[in-house]
Motif scaffolding. Sequence first.
Motif, PDB file in Angstrom:
ATOM      1  N   ILE A  46       1.350  -0.897   0.253  1.00 59.06           N
ATOM      2  CA  ILE A  46      -0.578  -0.006  -0.407  1.00 59.06           C
ATOM      3  C   ILE A  46       0.373   1.318  -0.023  1.00 59.06           C
ATOM      4  O   ILE A  46       0.455   2.745  -0.169  1.00 59.06           O
ATOM      5  CB  ILE A  46      -0.696  -0.358   1.128  1.00 59.06           C
ATOM      6  N   PHE A  47       1.884   0.992  -0.010  1.00 55.14           N
ATOM      7  CA  PHE A  47       3.119   2.161  -0.089  1.00 55.14           C
ATOM      8  C   PHE A  47       2.811   3.027   1.418  1.00 55.14           C
ATOM      9  O   PHE A  47       2.083   4.627   0.491  1.00 55.14           O
ATOM     10  CB  PHE A  47       3.193   3.106  -1.298  1.00 55.14           C
ATOM     11  N   PRO A  48       2.592   3.279   2.214  1.00 59.01           N
ATOM     12  CA  PRO A  48       2.104   4.226   3.120  1.00 59.01           C
ATOM     13  C   PRO A  48       3.250   5.585   2.936  1.00 59.01           C
ATOM     14  O   PRO A  48       3.993   5.674   3.355  1.00 59.01           O
ATOM     15  CB  PRO A  48       2.194   3.702   4.136  1.00 59.01           C
ATOM     16  N   PRO A  49       2.328   6.454   3.045  1.00 60.23           N
ATOM     17  CA  PRO A  49       3.750   8.061   2.615  1.00 60.23           C
ATOM     18  C   PRO A  49       4.636   8.201   4.222  1.00 60.23           C
ATOM     19  O   PRO A  49       5.628   8.731   3.652  1.00 60.23           O
ATOM     20  CB  PRO A  49       2.306   9.425   2.308  1.00 60.23           C
ATOM     21  N   GLU A  50       3.576   8.362   4.884  1.00 58.91           N
ATOM     22  CA  GLU A  50       4.644   8.701   6.279  1.00 58.91           C
ATOM     23  C   GLU A  50       5.776   7.555   6.685  1.00 58.91           C
ATOM     24  O   GLU A  50       7.219   7.685   6.562  1.00 58.91           O
ATOM     25  CB  GLU A  50       4.315   8.430   7.516  1.00 58.91           C
ATOM     26  N   GLU A  51       5.638   5.582   5.433  1.00 60.39           N
ATOM     27  CA  GLU A  51       6.681   4.594   5.620  1.00 60.39           C
ATOM     28  C   GLU A  51       7.117   5.437   4.136  1.00 60.39           C
ATOM     29  O   GLU A  51       8.539   4.866   5.214  1.00 60.39           O
ATOM     30  CB  GLU A  51       5.426   3.385   5.399  1.00 60.39           C
ATOM     31  N   ILE A  52       7.077   5.853   3.124  1.00 66.25           N
ATOM     32  CA  ILE A  52       8.051   6.097   2.544  1.00 66.25           C
ATOM     33  C   ILE A  52       9.194   7.073   2.911  1.00 66.25           C
ATOM     34  O   ILE A  52      10.584   6.700   2.556  1.00 66.25           O
ATOM     35  CB  ILE A  52       7.387   6.411   1.312  1.00 66.25           C
ATOM     36  N   GLU A  53       8.802   8.073   3.650  1.00 65.52           N
ATOM     37  CA  GLU A  53       9.843   9.360   4.175  1.00 65.52           C
ATOM     38  C   GLU A  53      10.060   8.723   4.829  1.00 65.52           C
ATOM     39  O   GLU A  53      12.049   8.798   5.112  1.00 65.52           O
ATOM     40  CB  GLU A  53       8.906  10.201   4.564  1.00 65.52           C
ATOM     41  N   LYS A  54       9.898   8.143   5.748  1.00 70.14           N
ATOM     42  CA  LYS A  54      10.858   7.467   6.576  1.00 70.14           C
ATOM     43  C   LYS A  54      12.118   6.381   6.021  1.00 70.14           C
ATOM     44  O   LYS A  54      13.805   6.557   6.561  1.00 70.14           O
ATOM     45  CB  LYS A  54      10.496   6.393   7.923  1.00 70.14           C
ATOM     46  N   GLU A  55      11.871   5.280   5.272  1.00 72.34           N
ATOM     47  CA  GLU A  55      12.723   4.237   4.569  1.00 72.34           C
ATOM     48  C   GLU A  55      13.828   5.689   3.433  1.00 72.34           C
ATOM     49  O   GLU A  55      14.471   4.628   3.381  1.00 72.34           O
ATOM     50  CB  GLU A  55      11.662   3.657   3.726  1.00 72.34           C
ATOM     51  N   LYS A  63       8.706  10.242  -6.108  1.00 69.75           N
ATOM     52  CA  LYS A  63       7.409  11.283  -5.152  1.00 69.75           C
ATOM     53  C   LYS A  63       6.573   9.196  -4.583  1.00 69.75           C
ATOM     54  O   LYS A  63       6.968   8.214  -5.930  1.00 69.75           O
ATOM     55  CB  LYS A  63       6.872  11.034  -5.911  1.00 69.75           C
ATOM     56  N   ARG A  64       5.513   9.525  -4.260  1.00 71.88           N
ATOM     57  CA  ARG A  64       5.115   8.043  -3.939  1.00 71.88           C
ATOM     58  C   ARG A  64       4.317   7.486  -5.805  1.00 71.88           C
ATOM     59  O   ARG A  64       3.987   6.333  -5.929  1.00 71.88           O
ATOM     60  CB  ARG A  64       3.299   8.569  -2.779  1.00 71.88           C
ATOM     61  N   GLU A  65       4.173   8.515  -5.881  1.00 70.12           N
ATOM     62  CA  GLU A  65       3.516   8.017  -7.567  1.00 70.12           C
ATOM     63  C   GLU A  65       4.255   7.791  -8.470  1.00 70.12           C
ATOM     64  O   GLU A  65       3.921   6.409  -9.717  1.00 70.12           O
ATOM     65  CB  GLU A  65       2.757   9.568  -8.137  1.00 70.12           C
ATOM     66  N   ASP A  66       5.210   7.544  -8.548  1.00 67.32           N
ATOM     67  CA  ASP A  66       6.328   7.096  -8.925  1.00 67.32           C
ATOM     68  C   ASP A  66       6.808   5.596  -8.627  1.00 67.32           C
ATOM     69  O   ASP A  66       6.831   4.657  -9.630  1.00 67.32           O
ATOM     70  CB  ASP A  66       7.828   7.939  -9.413  1.00 67.32           C
ATOM     71  N   ILE A  67       6.567   5.735  -7.887  1.00 66.90           N
ATOM     72  CA  ILE A  67       7.054   4.034  -6.709  1.00 66.90           C
ATOM     73  C   ILE A  67       5.218   3.601  -7.331  1.00 66.90           C
ATOM     74  O   ILE A  67       5.966   2.356  -8.516  1.00 66.90           O
ATOM     75  CB  ILE A  67       6.840   4.546  -6.105  1.00 66.90           C
ATOM     76  N   ILE A  68       4.125   4.058  -7.441  1.00 68.93           N
ATOM     77  CA  ILE A  68       3.320   3.271  -7.777  1.00 68.93           C
ATOM     78  C   ILE A  68       3.267   2.643  -9.355  1.00 68.93           C
ATOM     79  O   ILE A  68       2.999   1.993  -9.846  1.00 68.93           O
ATOM     80  CB  ILE A  68       1.906   3.678  -7.302  1.00 68.93           C
ATOM     81  N   SER A  69       3.551   3.767 -10.160  1.00 70.98           N
ATOM     82  CA  SER A  69       3.854   3.774 -11.465  1.00 70.98           C
ATOM     83  C   SER A  69       4.950   2.496 -12.115  1.00 70.98           C
ATOM     84  O   SER A  69       4.875   1.825 -12.717  1.00 70.98           O
ATOM     85  CB  SER A  69       4.569   5.056 -12.253  1.00 70.98           C
ATOM     86  N   PHE A  70       6.176   2.656 -11.401  1.00 68.25           N
ATOM     87  CA  PHE A  70       7.243   1.634 -11.732  1.00 68.25           C
ATOM     88  C   PHE A  70       6.620  -0.203 -11.088  1.00 68.25           C
ATOM     89  O   PHE A  70       7.087  -0.427 -11.479  1.00 68.25           O
ATOM     90  CB  PHE A  70       8.378   1.859 -10.786  1.00 68.25           C
TER      91      PHE A  70
END
Length: 416
Positions: free
Chosen positions: A111-120, A168-175
Amino acid sequence: MESMRKSEIDGIKVITEHVPGMKSVSIGLWVAVGSRYEKKNESGMTHFIEHVVFKGTKKRKTHEIARAIEGRGGVLDAFTSRENTCFYARVLDEDMPVAVDVLTDLVFNPIFPPEEIEKERNVVIEEIKKEEDDPDDLLINLLFESLFSNPSFYHPIVGDEETVKAIKREDIISFWERYYNPAHIIVTAAGNVEHEKFVEELEKRIEVKKKERINPEPAGERERKVVIKEKEGVNQVYIALGRRSYPYSSPYRYHLLFLTSVLGGGMSSRLFQRIREEKGLAYAINTYLDFYLDTGIFGVYLATSPENVASAVGMVREEMEKLRKEGMGKEEWEEVRRQIKGGLILSLESMTNRMLKLAREEMYTQEHSTLEELIEKIEKVKKEEVEELAREMLDPSSYTMVLVGNTKGIKEDVLS
Protein backbone atom coordinates in the motif's frame (compact mmCIF):
# COMPACT_ATOMS: atom_id res chain seq x y z
CA MET A 1 15.86 -38.81 -6.56
CA GLU A 2 15.41 -35.15 -7.41
CA SER A 3 12.09 -34.07 -8.88
CA MET A 4 11.69 -30.78 -10.74
CA ARG A 5 8.30 -29.64 -11.97
CA LYS A 6 7.19 -26.57 -13.88
CA SER A 7 3.77 -24.93 -14.32
CA GLU A 8 2.31 -21.58 -15.34
CA ILE A 9 -0.36 -19.50 -13.58
CA ASP A 10 -1.70 -16.63 -15.68
CA GLY A 11 1.74 -16.10 -17.19
CA ILE A 12 3.69 -16.58 -13.94
CA LYS A 13 6.26 -19.38 -14.22
CA VAL A 14 6.33 -21.73 -11.21
CA ILE A 15 9.23 -24.16 -10.76
CA THR A 16 9.67 -26.53 -7.83
CA GLU A 17 12.24 -29.12 -6.82
CA HIS A 18 11.26 -31.81 -4.34
CA VAL A 19 14.26 -32.92 -2.28
CA PRO A 20 13.55 -36.04 -0.16
CA GLY A 21 14.54 -36.06 3.49
CA MET A 22 14.12 -32.33 4.04
CA LYS A 23 11.87 -30.78 6.68
CA SER A 24 11.99 -27.27 5.20
CA VAL A 25 11.25 -25.41 1.99
CA SER A 26 12.86 -22.31 0.50
CA ILE A 27 10.57 -20.14 -1.62
CA GLY A 28 11.51 -17.24 -3.87
CA LEU A 29 9.16 -14.82 -5.58
CA TRP A 30 11.24 -13.20 -8.29
CA VAL A 31 10.48 -10.06 -10.25
CA ALA A 32 12.52 -9.74 -13.44
CA VAL A 33 13.38 -6.11 -12.87
CA GLY A 34 16.59 -4.67 -11.47
CA SER A 35 18.55 -1.46 -11.57
CA ARG A 36 19.36 -1.78 -15.29
CA TYR A 37 15.65 -1.39 -16.10
CA GLU A 38 15.57 2.10 -14.59
CA LYS A 39 15.61 5.35 -16.51
CA LYS A 40 18.01 8.11 -15.47
CA ASN A 41 15.48 9.81 -13.19
CA GLU A 42 14.54 6.41 -11.66
CA SER A 43 18.00 5.45 -10.42
CA GLY A 44 17.54 3.46 -7.21
CA MET A 45 13.80 2.90 -7.74
CA THR A 46 13.93 -0.92 -7.82
CA HIS A 47 15.92 -1.10 -4.61
CA PHE A 48 13.66 1.49 -2.96
CA ILE A 49 10.54 -0.52 -3.83
CA GLU A 50 12.17 -3.65 -2.41
CA HIS A 51 12.37 -1.75 0.89
CA VAL A 52 8.96 -0.09 0.99
CA VAL A 53 6.82 -3.14 0.18
CA PHE A 54 7.73 -4.32 3.69
CA LYS A 55 6.08 -1.19 5.13
CA GLY A 56 2.54 -2.45 4.90
CA THR A 57 0.13 -4.38 2.66
CA LYS A 58 -3.63 -4.65 2.32
CA LYS A 59 -3.53 -7.55 4.80
CA ARG A 60 -0.64 -6.80 7.15
CA LYS A 61 1.05 -3.98 9.02
CA THR A 62 4.84 -3.70 9.00
CA HIS A 63 5.50 -5.70 12.16
CA GLU A 64 3.00 -8.38 11.14
CA ILE A 65 4.88 -9.12 7.91
CA ALA A 66 8.11 -10.24 9.57
CA ARG A 67 6.35 -11.83 12.56
CA ALA A 68 4.28 -14.10 10.29
CA ILE A 69 7.48 -15.89 9.22
CA GLU A 70 9.92 -15.31 12.06
CA GLY A 71 7.30 -16.30 14.62
CA ARG A 72 7.48 -19.79 13.11
CA GLY A 73 11.27 -19.94 13.18
CA GLY A 74 11.58 -19.02 9.51
CA VAL A 75 13.55 -16.43 7.59
CA LEU A 76 12.14 -13.64 5.42
CA ASP A 77 14.29 -11.32 3.32
CA ALA A 78 14.78 -9.69 -0.09
CA PHE A 79 17.51 -8.40 -2.37
CA THR A 80 17.88 -6.33 -5.52
CA SER A 81 20.43 -6.89 -8.28
CA ARG A 82 20.99 -5.37 -11.70
CA GLU A 83 18.51 -7.71 -13.38
CA ASN A 84 16.06 -8.94 -10.77
CA THR A 85 14.45 -8.47 -7.36
CA CYS A 86 13.88 -11.45 -5.10
CA PHE A 87 11.61 -11.81 -2.08
CA TYR A 88 12.30 -15.08 -0.31
CA ALA A 89 11.46 -17.15 2.74
CA ARG A 90 12.69 -20.34 4.32
CA VAL A 91 10.20 -22.15 6.55
CA LEU A 92 9.27 -25.56 7.87
CA ASP A 93 7.45 -27.57 5.20
CA GLU A 94 4.19 -27.39 7.17
CA ASP A 95 4.36 -23.57 7.02
CA MET A 96 4.64 -23.39 3.22
CA PRO A 97 1.10 -21.92 2.82
CA VAL A 98 1.95 -19.13 5.27
CA ALA A 99 5.14 -18.27 3.38
CA VAL A 100 3.26 -18.20 0.07
CA ASP A 101 0.65 -15.93 1.61
CA VAL A 102 3.24 -13.48 2.96
CA LEU A 103 5.34 -13.35 -0.20
CA THR A 104 2.38 -12.86 -2.55
CA ASP A 105 0.99 -10.24 -0.17
CA LEU A 106 4.27 -8.31 -0.29
CA VAL A 107 4.56 -8.37 -4.06
CA PHE A 108 0.91 -7.97 -5.13
CA ASN A 109 -0.67 -5.98 -2.28
CA PRO A 110 1.69 -3.25 -1.03
CA ILE A 111 0.00 0.00 0.00
CA PHE A 112 3.09 2.26 0.08
CA PRO A 113 2.10 4.38 3.12
CA PRO A 114 3.32 7.99 2.58
CA GLU A 115 4.77 8.34 6.08
CA GLU A 116 6.64 5.03 5.76
CA ILE A 117 8.05 6.04 2.38
CA GLU A 118 9.63 9.10 3.97
CA LYS A 119 11.16 7.09 6.80
CA GLU A 120 12.51 4.46 4.44
CA ARG A 121 13.86 7.17 2.12
CA ASN A 122 16.16 8.23 4.97
CA VAL A 123 17.22 4.62 5.54
CA VAL A 124 18.12 4.18 1.86
CA ILE A 125 20.05 7.47 1.79
CA GLU A 126 22.10 6.24 4.75
CA GLU A 127 22.73 3.02 2.81
CA ILE A 128 23.93 5.09 -0.17
CA LYS A 129 26.31 7.06 2.06
CA LYS A 130 27.63 3.82 3.56
CA GLU A 131 28.32 2.47 0.08
CA GLU A 132 30.09 5.68 -0.94
CA ASP A 133 32.29 5.39 2.17
CA ASP A 134 33.23 1.77 1.43
CA PRO A 135 36.28 1.47 -0.89
CA ASP A 136 35.15 -1.96 -2.11
CA ASP A 137 31.70 -0.71 -3.15
CA LEU A 138 33.19 2.39 -4.76
CA LEU A 139 35.70 0.25 -6.64
CA ILE A 140 33.04 -2.04 -8.12
CA ASN A 141 30.79 0.87 -9.08
CA LEU A 142 33.68 2.60 -10.86
CA LEU A 143 34.66 -0.63 -12.61
CA PHE A 144 31.15 -1.10 -14.03
CA GLU A 145 31.06 2.54 -15.13
CA SER A 146 34.44 2.07 -16.84
CA LEU A 147 33.49 -1.14 -18.68
CA PHE A 148 29.92 -0.43 -19.80
CA SER A 149 28.53 2.61 -21.61
CA ASN A 150 24.82 2.41 -20.70
CA PRO A 151 24.16 4.36 -17.46
CA SER A 152 21.15 2.17 -16.68
CA PHE A 153 23.46 -0.84 -16.51
CA TYR A 154 26.36 0.65 -14.58
CA HIS A 155 24.73 3.03 -12.11
CA PRO A 156 24.78 1.81 -8.47
CA ILE A 157 21.95 -0.55 -7.56
CA VAL A 158 21.08 1.59 -4.53
CA GLY A 159 20.84 4.68 -6.75
CA ASP A 160 22.17 8.10 -5.82
CA GLU A 161 21.05 10.52 -3.15
CA GLU A 162 19.66 13.09 -5.58
CA THR A 163 17.30 10.72 -7.40
CA VAL A 164 16.20 8.89 -4.26
CA LYS A 165 15.30 12.22 -2.63
CA ALA A 166 13.20 13.10 -5.69
CA ILE A 167 11.18 9.84 -5.84
CA LYS A 168 7.47 10.45 -5.23
CA ARG A 169 4.81 7.97 -4.15
CA GLU A 170 3.13 8.17 -7.56
CA ASP A 171 6.49 7.33 -9.19
CA ILE A 172 6.76 4.22 -7.01
CA ILE A 173 3.24 3.07 -7.88
CA SER A 174 3.82 3.68 -11.60
CA PHE A 175 7.05 1.66 -11.60
CA TRP A 176 5.46 -1.10 -9.51
CA GLU A 177 2.51 -1.39 -11.90
CA ARG A 178 4.88 -1.47 -14.89
CA TYR A 179 6.95 -4.42 -13.68
CA TYR A 180 5.24 -6.24 -10.80
CA ASN A 181 2.99 -8.33 -13.02
CA PRO A 182 2.99 -11.91 -14.40
CA ALA A 183 5.12 -11.10 -17.45
CA HIS A 184 8.03 -10.40 -15.08
CA ILE A 185 7.41 -12.89 -12.28
CA ILE A 186 8.86 -16.31 -11.51
CA VAL A 187 8.19 -18.35 -8.37
CA THR A 188 10.63 -21.06 -7.30
CA ALA A 189 10.68 -23.47 -4.37
CA ALA A 190 13.04 -26.22 -3.22
CA GLY A 191 12.87 -28.69 -0.34
CA ASN A 192 10.02 -30.81 0.95
CA VAL A 193 7.46 -29.32 -1.41
CA GLU A 194 4.69 -30.98 -3.42
CA HIS A 195 4.29 -29.21 -6.73
CA GLU A 196 0.51 -29.51 -7.04
CA LYS A 197 -0.11 -28.26 -3.51
CA PHE A 198 2.32 -25.39 -3.97
CA VAL A 199 0.63 -24.31 -7.22
CA GLU A 200 -2.77 -24.59 -5.54
CA GLU A 201 -1.65 -22.23 -2.75
CA LEU A 202 -0.38 -19.72 -5.31
CA GLU A 203 -3.56 -19.88 -7.40
CA LYS A 204 -5.62 -18.88 -4.37
CA ARG A 205 -3.65 -15.64 -4.06
CA ILE A 206 -2.78 -14.49 -7.57
CA GLU A 207 -5.30 -12.13 -9.14
CA VAL A 208 -3.29 -9.93 -11.47
CA LYS A 209 -3.51 -9.41 -15.22
CA LYS A 210 -0.61 -10.23 -17.49
CA LYS A 211 1.07 -7.33 -19.30
CA GLU A 212 3.71 -7.14 -21.99
CA ARG A 213 7.23 -7.96 -20.83
CA ILE A 214 9.71 -5.07 -20.95
CA ASN A 215 13.31 -5.92 -21.78
CA PRO A 216 16.33 -3.83 -20.76
CA GLU A 217 18.58 -1.92 -23.14
CA PRO A 218 22.02 -3.39 -24.01
CA ALA A 219 24.81 -2.84 -21.48
CA GLY A 220 27.06 -1.21 -24.07
CA GLU A 221 30.87 -1.08 -24.14
CA ARG A 222 33.74 1.28 -23.36
CA GLU A 223 37.38 1.29 -24.41
CA ARG A 224 40.01 -0.11 -22.03
CA LYS A 225 41.45 2.43 -19.59
CA VAL A 226 43.01 3.04 -16.18
CA VAL A 227 40.95 4.88 -13.53
CA ILE A 228 42.65 6.22 -10.40
CA LYS A 229 40.52 7.72 -7.61
CA GLU A 230 42.02 8.98 -4.38
CA LYS A 231 39.94 8.47 -1.23
CA GLU A 232 40.97 10.11 2.02
CA GLY A 233 41.17 8.14 5.24
CA VAL A 234 42.10 4.88 3.50
CA ASN A 235 45.49 3.21 4.04
CA GLN A 236 45.48 0.72 1.19
CA VAL A 237 44.89 0.83 -2.55
CA TYR A 238 41.95 -1.29 -3.69
CA ILE A 239 42.47 -2.63 -7.22
CA ALA A 240 40.21 -4.25 -9.78
CA LEU A 241 41.36 -5.49 -13.18
CA GLY A 242 38.27 -6.33 -15.17
CA ARG A 243 36.93 -7.01 -18.63
CA ARG A 244 33.62 -7.80 -20.30
CA SER A 245 32.88 -11.49 -20.53
CA TYR A 246 30.13 -13.83 -21.75
CA PRO A 247 26.42 -13.86 -20.76
CA TYR A 248 24.78 -16.53 -18.60
CA SER A 249 23.44 -18.37 -21.66
CA SER A 250 26.92 -18.76 -23.19
CA PRO A 251 28.31 -22.27 -23.80
CA TYR A 252 31.53 -20.96 -22.19
CA ARG A 253 29.89 -20.53 -18.76
CA TYR A 254 31.38 -23.72 -17.34
CA HIS A 255 34.74 -23.09 -18.99
CA LEU A 256 34.91 -19.73 -17.24
CA LEU A 257 34.37 -21.46 -13.89
CA PHE A 258 37.54 -23.47 -14.51
CA LEU A 259 39.47 -20.36 -15.54
CA THR A 260 38.46 -18.27 -12.53
CA SER A 261 39.11 -21.19 -10.15
CA VAL A 262 42.64 -21.93 -11.27
CA LEU A 263 43.66 -18.28 -11.41
CA GLY A 264 42.15 -16.93 -8.19
CA GLY A 265 39.39 -19.17 -6.87
CA GLY A 266 40.72 -19.93 -3.40
CA MET A 267 43.79 -20.37 -1.20
CA SER A 268 45.28 -22.96 -3.57
CA SER A 269 44.90 -20.73 -6.65
CA ARG A 270 47.87 -19.32 -8.54
CA LEU A 271 47.32 -15.69 -7.55
CA PHE A 272 46.79 -16.44 -3.85
CA GLN A 273 49.87 -18.62 -3.67
CA ARG A 274 52.13 -16.18 -5.54
CA ILE A 275 51.02 -12.80 -4.22
CA ARG A 276 49.93 -13.62 -0.67
CA GLU A 277 51.74 -16.81 0.34
CA GLU A 278 55.07 -16.35 -1.47
CA LYS A 279 55.44 -12.56 -1.61
CA GLY A 280 53.17 -11.34 1.22
CA LEU A 281 51.96 -8.38 -0.86
CA ALA A 282 48.24 -8.65 -0.15
CA TYR A 283 45.82 -10.04 2.39
CA ALA A 284 42.88 -10.26 -0.01
CA ILE A 285 43.24 -11.38 -3.61
CA ASN A 286 40.77 -13.30 -5.75
CA THR A 287 39.12 -13.54 -9.14
CA TYR A 288 35.48 -12.62 -9.70
CA LEU A 289 32.99 -13.75 -12.33
CA ASP A 290 29.40 -12.75 -12.97
CA PHE A 291 26.87 -13.34 -15.75
CA TYR A 292 24.04 -11.18 -17.11
CA LEU A 293 21.46 -11.35 -19.90
CA ASP A 294 23.67 -9.92 -22.63
CA THR A 295 27.15 -9.68 -21.11
CA GLY A 296 29.33 -10.73 -18.21
CA ILE A 297 32.29 -9.57 -16.15
CA PHE A 298 35.56 -11.32 -15.30
CA GLY A 299 38.53 -10.01 -13.39
CA VAL A 300 40.89 -9.88 -10.44
CA TYR A 301 40.48 -8.03 -7.13
CA LEU A 302 43.19 -7.22 -4.59
CA ALA A 303 44.09 -4.67 -1.93
CA THR A 304 47.64 -3.71 -1.02
CA SER A 305 49.80 -0.89 0.34
CA PRO A 306 50.65 1.98 -2.05
CA GLU A 307 54.32 1.01 -2.25
CA ASN A 308 53.36 -2.53 -3.37
CA VAL A 309 50.90 -1.59 -6.11
CA ALA A 310 53.28 -1.78 -9.08
CA SER A 311 54.80 -5.09 -7.92
CA ALA A 312 51.45 -6.71 -7.13
CA VAL A 313 49.81 -5.64 -10.39
CA GLY A 314 52.89 -6.79 -12.30
CA MET A 315 52.67 -10.23 -10.70
CA VAL A 316 48.95 -10.51 -11.48
CA ARG A 317 49.76 -9.84 -15.12
CA GLU A 318 52.63 -12.32 -15.07
CA GLU A 319 50.37 -15.07 -13.73
CA MET A 320 47.69 -14.26 -16.28
CA GLU A 321 50.23 -14.35 -19.08
CA LYS A 322 51.75 -17.59 -17.79
CA LEU A 323 48.35 -19.31 -17.73
CA ARG A 324 47.53 -17.84 -21.12
CA LYS A 325 50.73 -19.13 -22.77
CA GLU A 326 51.56 -22.31 -20.85
CA GLY A 327 48.14 -23.62 -19.87
CA MET A 328 47.65 -26.09 -17.01
CA GLY A 329 49.31 -29.31 -15.97
CA LYS A 330 47.23 -32.49 -15.79
CA GLU A 331 47.34 -32.65 -11.97
CA GLU A 332 46.28 -29.02 -11.60
CA TRP A 333 43.47 -29.54 -14.12
CA GLU A 334 42.04 -32.52 -12.24
CA GLU A 335 42.32 -30.70 -8.92
CA VAL A 336 40.36 -27.74 -10.27
CA ARG A 337 37.69 -30.06 -11.66
CA ARG A 338 37.31 -31.70 -8.23
CA GLN A 339 37.14 -28.25 -6.63
CA ILE A 340 34.31 -27.12 -8.91
CA LYS A 341 32.34 -30.35 -8.50
CA GLY A 342 32.80 -30.38 -4.75
CA GLY A 343 31.81 -26.74 -4.42
CA LEU A 344 28.68 -27.34 -6.51
CA ILE A 345 27.60 -30.38 -4.48
CA LEU A 346 28.17 -28.59 -1.17
CA SER A 347 26.34 -25.44 -2.31
CA LEU A 348 23.28 -27.45 -3.31
CA GLU A 349 23.03 -28.91 0.18
CA SER A 350 21.30 -25.58 0.84
CA MET A 351 17.65 -25.42 -0.19
CA THR A 352 17.97 -21.65 -0.61
CA ASN A 353 20.76 -22.16 -3.13
CA ARG A 354 18.63 -24.70 -4.99
CA MET A 355 15.78 -22.18 -5.09
CA LEU A 356 18.17 -19.53 -6.45
CA LYS A 357 19.47 -21.98 -9.07
CA LEU A 358 15.96 -22.76 -10.34
CA ALA A 359 15.19 -19.07 -10.78
CA ARG A 360 18.42 -18.20 -12.59
CA GLU A 361 18.04 -21.15 -14.95
CA GLU A 362 14.51 -20.07 -15.80
CA MET A 363 15.41 -16.40 -16.24
CA TYR A 364 18.46 -16.93 -18.40
CA THR A 365 18.06 -20.22 -20.29
CA GLN A 366 14.58 -21.68 -19.55
CA GLU A 367 16.40 -25.01 -19.12
CA HIS A 368 16.77 -26.86 -15.82
CA SER A 369 19.48 -29.33 -14.83
CA THR A 370 19.66 -31.80 -11.97
CA LEU A 371 22.80 -32.02 -9.87
CA GLU A 372 23.84 -35.13 -11.80
CA GLU A 373 23.36 -33.30 -15.10
CA LEU A 374 25.41 -30.33 -13.88
CA ILE A 375 28.24 -32.63 -12.84
CA GLU A 376 28.08 -34.27 -16.26
CA LYS A 377 28.43 -30.84 -17.91
CA ILE A 378 31.47 -30.11 -15.77
CA GLU A 379 32.99 -33.48 -16.67
CA LYS A 380 32.57 -32.72 -20.37
CA VAL A 381 34.66 -29.52 -20.24
CA LYS A 382 38.02 -30.18 -21.88
CA LYS A 383 41.36 -28.82 -20.73
CA GLU A 384 42.24 -27.69 -24.27
CA GLU A 385 38.98 -25.71 -24.52
CA VAL A 386 39.69 -23.81 -21.29
CA GLU A 387 43.26 -23.09 -22.39
CA GLU A 388 41.97 -21.73 -25.69
CA LEU A 389 39.52 -19.52 -23.80
CA ALA A 390 42.36 -18.35 -21.53
CA ARG A 391 44.26 -17.07 -24.54
CA GLU A 392 41.33 -14.77 -25.26
CA MET A 393 40.18 -13.86 -21.75
CA LEU A 394 43.60 -13.24 -20.20
CA ASP A 395 44.89 -10.88 -22.89
CA PRO A 396 46.28 -7.92 -20.85
CA SER A 397 45.29 -5.42 -23.54
CA SER A 398 41.59 -6.18 -22.91
CA TYR A 399 41.56 -5.18 -19.23
CA THR A 400 40.39 -1.99 -17.59
CA MET A 401 42.01 -1.21 -14.24
CA VAL A 402 40.46 0.78 -11.38
CA LEU A 403 42.35 1.88 -8.27
CA VAL A 404 40.66 3.44 -5.23
CA GLY A 405 42.08 4.60 -1.91
CA ASN A 406 45.53 5.90 -0.97
CA THR A 407 46.53 6.51 -4.59
CA LYS A 408 48.48 9.75 -4.19
CA GLY A 409 51.59 9.62 -6.35
CA ILE A 410 50.50 6.57 -8.37
CA LYS A 411 50.78 7.20 -12.10
CA GLU A 412 49.22 5.31 -14.99
CA ASP A 413 52.60 4.60 -16.61
CA VAL A 414 53.72 2.66 -13.51
CA LEU A 415 50.84 0.28 -14.13
CA SER A 416 51.18 -0.16 -17.87
